[in-house]
Design an enzyme around this catalytic site. Structure first.
Site, short mmCIF file in Angstrom:
data_model
loop_
_atom_site.label_atom_id
_atom_site.label_comp_id
_atom_site.label_asym_id
_atom_site.label_seq_id
_atom_site.Cartn_x
_atom_site.Cartn_y
_atom_site.Cartn_z
CE LYS A 1 4.45 -11.83 -18.34
NZ LYS A 1 3.61 -12.82 -17.68
CB ILE B 1 -1.02 0.02 1.17
CG1 ILE B 1 -0.31 -0.06 2.53
CG2 ILE B 1 -2.07 -1.06 1.02
CD1 ILE B 1 -1.21 0.34 3.71
CB CYS C 1 4.83 -10.28 -12.99
SG CYS C 1 6.14 -11.48 -13.26
N1 LIG Z 1 10.11 -12.54 -13.62
C1 LIG Z 1 9.36 -12.80 -12.58
O1 LIG Z 1 9.48 -12.20 -11.52
C2 LIG Z 1 8.31 -13.88 -12.66
C3 LIG Z 1 7.72 -14.34 -11.47
C4 LIG Z 1 6.77 -15.35 -11.56
C5 LIG Z 1 6.39 -15.85 -12.80
N2 LIG Z 1 6.96 -15.35 -13.94
C6 LIG Z 1 6.56 -15.93 -15.22
O2 LIG Z 1 7.56 -16.87 -15.60
C7 LIG Z 1 7.72 -16.87 -17.02
C8 LIG Z 1 9.16 -16.59 -17.38
O3 LIG Z 1 9.45 -15.26 -16.96
P1 LIG Z 1 10.96 -14.71 -16.91
O4 LIG Z 1 10.88 -13.36 -16.30
O5 LIG Z 1 11.85 -15.74 -16.34
O6 LIG Z 1 11.22 -14.60 -18.51
P2 LIG Z 1 12.57 -14.19 -19.25
O7 LIG Z 1 12.15 -13.46 -20.45
O8 LIG Z 1 13.54 -13.58 -18.28
O9 LIG Z 1 13.21 -15.61 -19.68
C9 LIG Z 1 12.63 -16.45 -20.62
C10 LIG Z 1 13.74 -17.31 -21.21
O10 LIG Z 1 13.16 -18.34 -22.01
C11 LIG Z 1 14.02 -18.57 -23.13
N3 LIG Z 1 13.30 -19.30 -24.18
C12 LIG Z 1 12.38 -18.86 -25.06
N4 LIG Z 1 11.98 -19.86 -25.86
C13 LIG Z 1 12.66 -20.97 -25.47
C14 LIG Z 1 12.68 -22.32 -25.91
N5 LIG Z 1 11.92 -22.75 -26.91
N6 LIG Z 1 13.50 -23.19 -25.27
C15 LIG Z 1 14.28 -22.79 -24.25
N7 LIG Z 1 14.30 -21.52 -23.79
C16 LIG Z 1 13.50 -20.62 -24.40
C17 LIG Z 1 14.46 -17.16 -23.51
O11 LIG Z 1 15.60 -17.17 -24.34
C18 LIG Z 1 14.71 -16.56 -22.13
O12 LIG Z 1 16.05 -16.76 -21.71
C19 LIG Z 1 6.71 -15.86 -17.55
O13 LIG Z 1 5.53 -16.52 -17.88
C20 LIG Z 1 6.49 -14.95 -16.36
O14 LIG Z 1 5.23 -14.34 -16.39
C21 LIG Z 1 7.92 -14.39 -13.90
#
Ligand SMILES: NC(=O)c1ccc[n+]([C@@H]2O[C@H](COP(=O)([O-])OP(=O)(O)OC[C@H]3O[C@@H](n4cnc5c(N)ncnc54)[C@H](O)[C@@H]3O)[C@@H](O)[C@H]2O)c1
Length: 447
Positions: free
Chosen positions: A269, A256, A266
Site C-alpha cells: 500500500k 535481497i 505496509c
Molecule cells: N502494521 C505495521 O507493521 C505498520 C508498521 C509501521 C506503520 N504502520 C502504519 O500504522 C498505521 C496503523 O497500522 P496497523 O497495522 O496498526 O493498523 P490496524 O488496521 O491493525 O489497526 C488500526 C486500528 O485503528 C482502529 N480505529 C479506526 N478508527 C478509529 C478511531 N476513530 N478511533 C480509534 N480507533 C480507531 C481500528 O479499529 C483498528 O483497531 C497505518 O497507517 C500503517 O500503515 C503499520
C-alpha cells in the site's frame, strides 16, 4: 507522561504497551468494542511475539488502560498518538478517513494544550489536513486552545515489533515547535539512553521519510525478484548471485532474498500510495510503478510453476500449503502471496490443504468455510496425500524436513518453494521434484 493512543492495531497496541512498559501512563482507545473488551481481559487481538505478557502485566499494574470512550481518551493525554489504519483508497492513494475522523474527535473534546502525533503512515501534507480538521471543530465549538500537530512515523516490523520499538534505529519527529521537540524527547527518553536516536526534521520531510524507507526496502525485494526471473531464463542459480552481491557492504544481505513477492499491510500500500502522491503533483514515478508491477507479477510465480508441473491441469488436484501469513512470526494475511496462490488454485478447480503456525484463524476469518479449503493442525497432516507441496512463508518450523518421509507422504513428488528454503540437491536426492525461485532447474514460471 500521560499518553493517549488512538487505534489498537499492530502499531497502536505495540506503541501503547511499550510506552506503558517504560513507565508512562497510557490510555489506548479504539472504536472496536470487542477488541477493547478483549484487551481489558488480557485477550490480544493479534499475534505478536512477546506482546501478550507485556499487555497483561502493564494493564494489571495500572499503567496501560483501554477504552472506547473518546472523550475520556482525549482528556487523558497531553500526547495524542494517532495510530489508526490508512488503507488504500480506490485509486491506491492513502485513505485518510480514519486519521481525519480521529483529528475531529480530538478537536471535539480537547480541553487544553495537546500534541497530536501522526504515527500512522500518511502522505506528505497530512499534518496540515489534521491541523485544519481540528481547527474547524474548535471553531464550531467556539473554543480556543493551543495545540500542535507533528509527524512521528513508525518503523517497527511485525513479528519483531516490540524489539524494534524498544531498540529503534532512529526516532523520526517532524515538527517546527521547540515545545513539541522537548515533549517528544521526554516521551522517548527511555529509548534514548545509549545514544541519541531522535532525528528532528520538518513535518513534510518526516512524512516522506516513512514512505521513502518502505519504498527503498520494497525496491530491493523487487530488484532481487527481477534477478530471479532473469536467472530462470538464463539457467543461473540466483542464490549464488545473492551471496555474490550481498557480500558487497554497499548492497548488504538484507532484503535481497528472492521469493514469491512482498505482502503485508505496509509495502504494497505504501509503494502504491507514494506513486499516487507523485501522480498528484504531476511527477511520473517510474521506478515505484516498476517495483509494484514486478511484485504483482512475482506473486503469480507459484501458481505458474504449479501449472507447468501439472501441464496446466490443476482441476481436482489437492495442493498443500505450508505458511499463509505474509511473513513469519505474524498472523497478518494482508496482501499475502498465499492469498494470490489460493485464489488462483480455486479458480483452476484445485483444492487447498493448508497449515500455518499462527494465521489459521485469520485465514478462516477471511475465506470462511469453503469446500476447497481445509485448514489442518500440522505441516505433516497438510502434506499427507497432497498432489504437491508449496512453501509460501519461511516459518522456522518449515526449515528442517525429512525429504524421504515427504516423498512417501505426497501423492506426486512435487515441491514448489516460494522461499528457497532447501538445498536443491538434498531434495532431489529423495526423488522429489523441486521448483524454487530463480534456482537452476527451477521450472521457469514464464510470466
Ligand atoms: N502494521 C505495521 O507493521 C505498520 C508498521 C509501521 C506503520 N504502520 C502504519 O500504522 C498505521 C496503523 O497500522 P496497523 O497495522 O496498526 O493498523 P490496524 O488496521 O491493525 O489497526 C488500526 C486500528 O485503528 C482502529 N480505529 C479506526 N478508527 C478509529 C478511531 N476513530 N478511533 C480509534 N480507533 C480507531 C481500528 O479499529 C483498528 O483497531 C497505518 O497507517 C500503517 O500503515 C503499520
Amino acid at each position: 507522561m500521560k499518553i493517549t493512543v488512538f487505534g489498537t492495531g499492530y502499531v497502536g497496541l505495540v506503541t501503547g504497551t511499550c510506552l506503558a512498559d517504560v513507565g508512562h501512563d497510557v490510555l489506548c482507545v479504539d472504536i472496536d468494542e470487542g477488541k477493547i473488551e478483549g484487551l481489558k481481559n488480557g485477550i490480544i487481538p493479534i499475534y505478536e511475539p512477546g506482546l501478550e505478557p507485556m499487555v497483561v502485566r502493564n494493564h494489571k499494574e495500572g499503567r496501560l488502560n483501554f477504552t472506547t470512550d473518546a472523550e475520556t481518551a482525549v482528556k487523558h493525554g497531553t500526547l495524542q498518538f494517532i495510530a489508526v489504519g490508512t488503507p488504500p483508497d480506490e485509486d491506491g492513494s492513502a485513505d485518510l478517513q480514519y486519521v481525519l475522523a480521529v483529528a475531529k474527535t480530538i478537536g471535539q473534546y480537547m480541553d487544553g494544550y495537546k500534541v497530536i502525533i501522526d504515527k500512522s503512515t500518511v502522505p506528505v501534507g497530512t499534518a496540515d489536513k489534521v491541523n485544519i480538521a481540528i481547527a474547524g471543530v474548535l471553531a464550531e465549538r467556539g473554543y480556543q486552545t493551543d495545540y500542535a500537530v507533528c509527524s512521528n512515523p513508525e518503523f517497527l516490523k511485525e513479528g519483531a515489533a516490540i524489539e524494534d520499538f524498544s531498540k529503534p534505529s532512529r526516532i523520526v519527529v517532524g515538527t517546527d515547535s521547540e515545545q513539541v521537540c522537548e515533549l517528544m524527547r521526554e516521551c522517548y527518553s527511555p529509548y534514548n539512553r545509549n545514544h541519541d536516536k531522535l532525528i528532528f526534521m520538518d513535518v513534510r520531510a518526516a512524512e516522506l521519510t516513512k514512505y521513502a524507507a518502505n519504498a527503498m526496502l520494497a525496491t530491493k525485494i523487487s530488484f532481487m525478484n527481477e534477478m530471479s526471473q532473469l536467472a530462470e531464463h538464463l539457467n543461473v542459480d540466483v542464490e549464488q548471485v545473492r551471496l555474490g552481491i550481498g557480500s558487497d557492504p554497499r548492497i548488504g544481505y538484507q532484503f535481497i532474498y528472492p521469493g514469491c513477492g512482498y505482502g503485508g499491510s505496509c509495502f504494497p500500500k505504501d509503494v502504491q500510495a507514494l506513486a499516487r502522491t507523485a501522480d498528484s503533483v504531476g511527477y511520473d514515478a517510474q521506478l515505484l510503478k516498476a517495483v509494484e508491477a514486478v511484485n504483482y507479477r512475482q506473486k503469480e510465480t507459484l501458481f505458474a510453476k504449479l501449472q507447468r508441473a501439472f501441464d496446466g491441469d490443476l482441476a481436482g488436484k489437492t495442493i498443500a500449503l505450508w505458511g499463509l501469513s505474509f511473513k513469519p512470526n505474524t498472523d497478518d494475511m494482508r496482501a499475502a502471496p498465499s492469498r494470490v496462490l489460493m485464489e488462483s488454485l480455486w479458480e483452476a478447480g484445485a483444492n487447498v490443504v493448508a497449515y500455518d503456525p499462527e494465521a489459521m484463524n485469520e485465514t478462516h476469518r477471511i475465506y470462511g468455510k469453503r469446500d476447497d479449503l481445509t485448514l489442518v493442525g500440522t505441516r505433516e497432516i497438510a502434506a499427507e496425500g497432497a498432489d504437491a507441496l508449496v512453501i509460501c512463508t519461511e516459518w522456522k518450523a518449515f526449515r528442517a524436513v525429512d525429504f524421504n518421509w515427504l516423498k512417501e507422504k505426497l501423492n506426486f513428488p512435487v515441491i514448489v518453494d516460494g522461499r528457497n528454503l532447501y538445498n536443491p540437491e538434498e531434495v532431489k536426492k529423495a526423488g522429489l521434484m523441486y521448483y524454487a525461485v530463480g534456482r537452476a532447474d527451477s521450472l521457469r514460471s514464464c510470466i
